[in-house]
Design a protein around this motif. Structure first.
Motif, PDB file in Angstrom:
ATOM      1  N   GLN A   1     -31.475  41.351  68.253  1.00 16.23           N
ATOM      2  CA  GLN A   1     -31.597  40.116  68.159  1.00 16.23           C
ATOM      3  C   GLN A   1     -31.350  39.031  69.164  1.00 16.23           C
TER       4      GLN A   1
ATOM      5  N   SER B   1     -33.645  36.549  71.753  1.00 16.46           N
ATOM      6  CA  SER B   1     -33.457  35.119  71.752  1.00 16.46           C
ATOM      7  C   SER B   1     -33.196  34.783  73.124  1.00 16.46           C
TER       8      SER B   1
ATOM      9  N   PRO C   1     -29.959  29.857  66.039  1.00 14.60           N
ATOM     10  CA  PRO C   1     -30.998  30.732  65.071  1.00 14.60           C
ATOM     11  C   PRO C   1     -31.096  32.131  65.223  1.00 14.60           C
ATOM     12  N   ALA C   2     -31.071  32.881  66.311  1.00 18.99           N
ATOM     13  CA  ALA C   2     -30.911  34.287  66.332  1.00 18.99           C
ATOM     14  C   ALA C   2     -29.669  34.806  65.988  1.00 18.99           C
TER      15      ALA C   2
ATOM     16  N   GLY D   1     -29.621  34.787  62.160  1.00 18.17           N
ATOM     17  CA  GLY D   1     -30.419  35.684  61.609  1.00 18.17           C
ATOM     18  C   GLY D   1     -29.824  36.997  61.528  1.00 18.17           C
TER      19      GLY D   1
ATOM     20  N   LEU E   1     -28.431  40.037  58.545  1.00 13.77           N
ATOM     21  CA  LEU E   1     -29.040  41.012  58.515  1.00 13.77           C
ATOM     22  C   LEU E   1     -27.788  42.167  58.728  1.00 13.77           C
TER      23      LEU E   1
ATOM     24  N   PRO F   1     -32.356  38.335  53.673  1.00 11.13           N
ATOM     25  CA  PRO F   1     -32.990  38.394  54.741  1.00 11.13           C
ATOM     26  C   PRO F   1     -34.543  38.478  54.586  1.00 11.13           C
TER      27      PRO F   1
ATOM     28  N   ALA G   1     -36.685  35.087  55.065  1.00  8.57           N
ATOM     29  CA  ALA G   1     -36.685  34.956  56.437  1.00  8.57           C
ATOM     30  C   ALA G   1     -37.887  35.935  57.123  1.00  8.57           C
ATOM     31  N   MET G   2     -37.842  37.028  56.747  1.00 10.51           N
ATOM     32  CA  MET G   2     -38.867  38.057  57.228  1.00 10.51           C
ATOM     33  C   MET G   2     -40.163  37.524  56.852  1.00 10.51           C
TER      34      MET G   2
END
Length: 559
Positions: free
Chosen positions: A449, A453, A486-487, A490, A494, A547, A550-551
């Motif tokens: 992830q 980014s 943001p990454a 996220g 996860l 999650p 978001a996905m």
């Protein structure tokens, strides 16, 4: 003379290369060592055992386990590919009633761990469960001999239950790949006289093979990592055999030998998958790209498409969720929320949060090391550091426990040398061991992830900052890290959810009288009282939904 100089010159080059390593390089190398440590200990434990143990296992266990594992994983892979490709193709290339809603609902089984789905299916489909009870009331049947009903505690039942949870790996990959291919390939095939199905089989599927292979690999890894569902449904896979050999037969070397063979099978499959993908590369010119022309299906065709896409949602999410809601509601009405469940929830949040924090920090350092170092040694260390995700939790624990035992022995020897007393187990059987296992297993998620980014940030930013006198450390803290927020968020979600759902490593490494939601549920299910753990299962599934929103937004944004 030359023979005398050769070793010294190579040694000098090695010394010079080592002297150029920075702190970033050493961080990446340390992460690789952390991941490789349990694997090396696993090899040492397996080969250090008496050969008679391996011969006995080969005669009594390995052949049966290998065949059972091959049939089980092969069945799960075939069903997952069939369901995932079919639903992905229909959603990506057709318009029909409920398409938008089903496009999102098809990823919901991601939120249901395999072992929870297995518990729910047995509870619903058992002889005294609501489905067979209703069937007997409608038909007048009384005993099992009066009618046939599929047995969920079988290989076929395990394949169905597992595939209905894992098919979203194929669905997400295939849907995105079909959309990215556009209408060029399909239109070209149809211009040569192919029907839509022939174009799919002959042209589109070969073009999206790399995406399907990646999704299939994840299905295989998740199937082999599972122990709760396989054991509960009566399928003796490699993971279940490791679990039984170690705990029920008290044969750690034998368990290590089986674990090493399972790891060899996994690595062989990963190599084969990588080789297959390297020989199936397709590119599409963005200049000539045309979006897929999605015809509208009406009448019975539209209803059929809707039902085909709705079935995996019902089987993979709706049925398990309905069973959980019903059982949890009854539990709350009768007993309320038990103190054991509340404690398990606190333990779960604490361990998952701590592991998430450690993984995110380490993943950031690894990703930054690859960005700043840019040498083959660090690049290789980064690739090795994400290997842990391919190792099933049970296999990981077999290699991790002896290593933790050595650390505890060193701590106790040091305490004695300093004039103190033996401290006992400090790392083994503690929260530290669980966090370490989570870190090795899920580090790949954070690294991937964060690397994604960082890859979107131009290196000109680094060069400009460094020309102004900014050090790499300051650049990482003040410029790159804020850009990665943001990454990071996220990845944290996860990782937290994966830690919350992890069963094998938690079950084998937890301290005494320490339960998480997953082990709390496993304990009740193994005693035949799944209803008492239904609320814990519902909490796990609810957290798994986080999650997915978001996905879904990401998938819709790429359409």
């Amino acid at each position: 003379m030359n023979l005398d100089k050769a070793p010294s010159s190579e040694m000098m080059r090695a010394v010079i290369a080592a002297s150029r390593l920075t702190g970033w390089d050493f961080m990446a190398i340390a992460a690789a060592v952390l991941v490789l440590m349990p694997l090396l200990v696993l090899v040492w434990t397996a080969f250090g055992a008496n050969i008679d143990s391996l011969i006995h296992l080969a005669r009594t266990t390995l052949g049966r386990v290998f065949v059972e594992t091959a049939l089980f994983t092969g069945g799960v892979l075939v069903v997952s590919l069939t369901v995932g490709i079919t639903s992905g193709w229909i959603v990506a290339t057709y318009r029909f009633p409920g398409r938008t809603m089903l496009g999102w609902l098809l990823i919901l089984p991601f939120a249901v761990p395999t072992y929870i789905s297995a518990y729910a299916y047995v509870d619903a489909m058992d002889f005294f469960g609501p489905v067979q009870s209703a069937l007997r009331q409608l038909t007048g049947f009384r005993t099992r001999a009066d009618y046939w009903f599929p047995d969920m505690r079988s290989r076929e039942g395990a394949i169905f239950v597992t595939a209905m949870v894992l098919y979203p790996y194929i669905y997400v990959a295939s849907r995105a790949a079909f959309a990215m291919q556009g209408g060029n390939i399909s239109d070209a095939a149809r211009s040569l006289g192919c029907t839509r199905l022939q174009a799919l089989r002959r042209a589109v599927l070969p073009a999206v093979w790399p995406a399907l292979a990646a999704g299939g690999t994840l299905v295989l890894l998740e199937t082999l990592n599972d122990v709760g569902a396989s054991q509960y449904l009566g399928v003796e896979t490699f993971t279940v055999a490791i679990f039984n050999t170690w705990l029920n037969k008290s044969n750690l070397p034998g368990a290590a030998q089986i674990a090493l063979m399972a790891l060899a099978v996994i690595l062989a499959f990963l190599w084969f998958e990588r080789w297959m993908r390297s020989n199936h590369r397709f590119t599409l010119s963005s200049r000539n790209y045309r979006p897929v022309t999605a015809p509208r299906l009406t009448g019975w065709r539209g209803v059929t498409a809707m039902l085909v896409c709705a079935f995996p949602v019902l089987a993979g999410f709706v049925l398990p969720a309905a069973v959980l809601l019903n059982a949890a509601w009854r539990q709350i009405k009768e007993d309320g929320v038990s103190a054991e469940l509340a404690q398990a929830l606190l333990n779960t949040v604490f361990v998952a949060s701590l592991a998430t924090l450690v993984i995110i920090m380490l993943a950031m350092l690894i990703a930054l090391a690859q960005r700043f170092a840019r040498n083959t040694l660090t690049a290789g260390a980064v690739r090795l550091s994400i290997l842990g995700y391919a190792v099933p939790g049970t296999v990981l624990v077999i290699g991790l426990l002896p290593a933790l035992g050595f650390i505890d022995m060193g701590i106790n020897d040091l305490a004695l040398a300093l004039g103190g007393k033996r401290i006992g187990l400090v790392v083994s059987g503690s929260v530290i061991a669980i966090v370490l296992a989570y870190t090795i297993r899920f580090l790949a998620i954070g690294v991937e992830q964060i690397q994604g980014s960082l890859g979107s940030l131009s290196r000109n930013t680094d060069f400009a900052a460094q020309t102004l006198g900014c050090t790499q450390q300051r650049l990482a803290l003040t410029i790159l890290t804020p850009a990665m927020r943001p990454a990071l968020a996220g990845a944290a979600v996860l990782i937290f959810v994966d830690c919350l759902k992890e069963l094998p490593a938690t079950l084998l490494l937890r301290p005494l009288n320490f339960d998480t939601l997953a082990t709390h549920l496993y304990g009740h299910a193994s005693r035949g009282s799944f209803e008492d753990g239904a609320l814990a299962a519902l909490l796990i599934v609810t957290a798994g939904l986080l999650p997915l929103a978001a996905m879904n937004r990401l998938m819709e944004a790429k359409r």
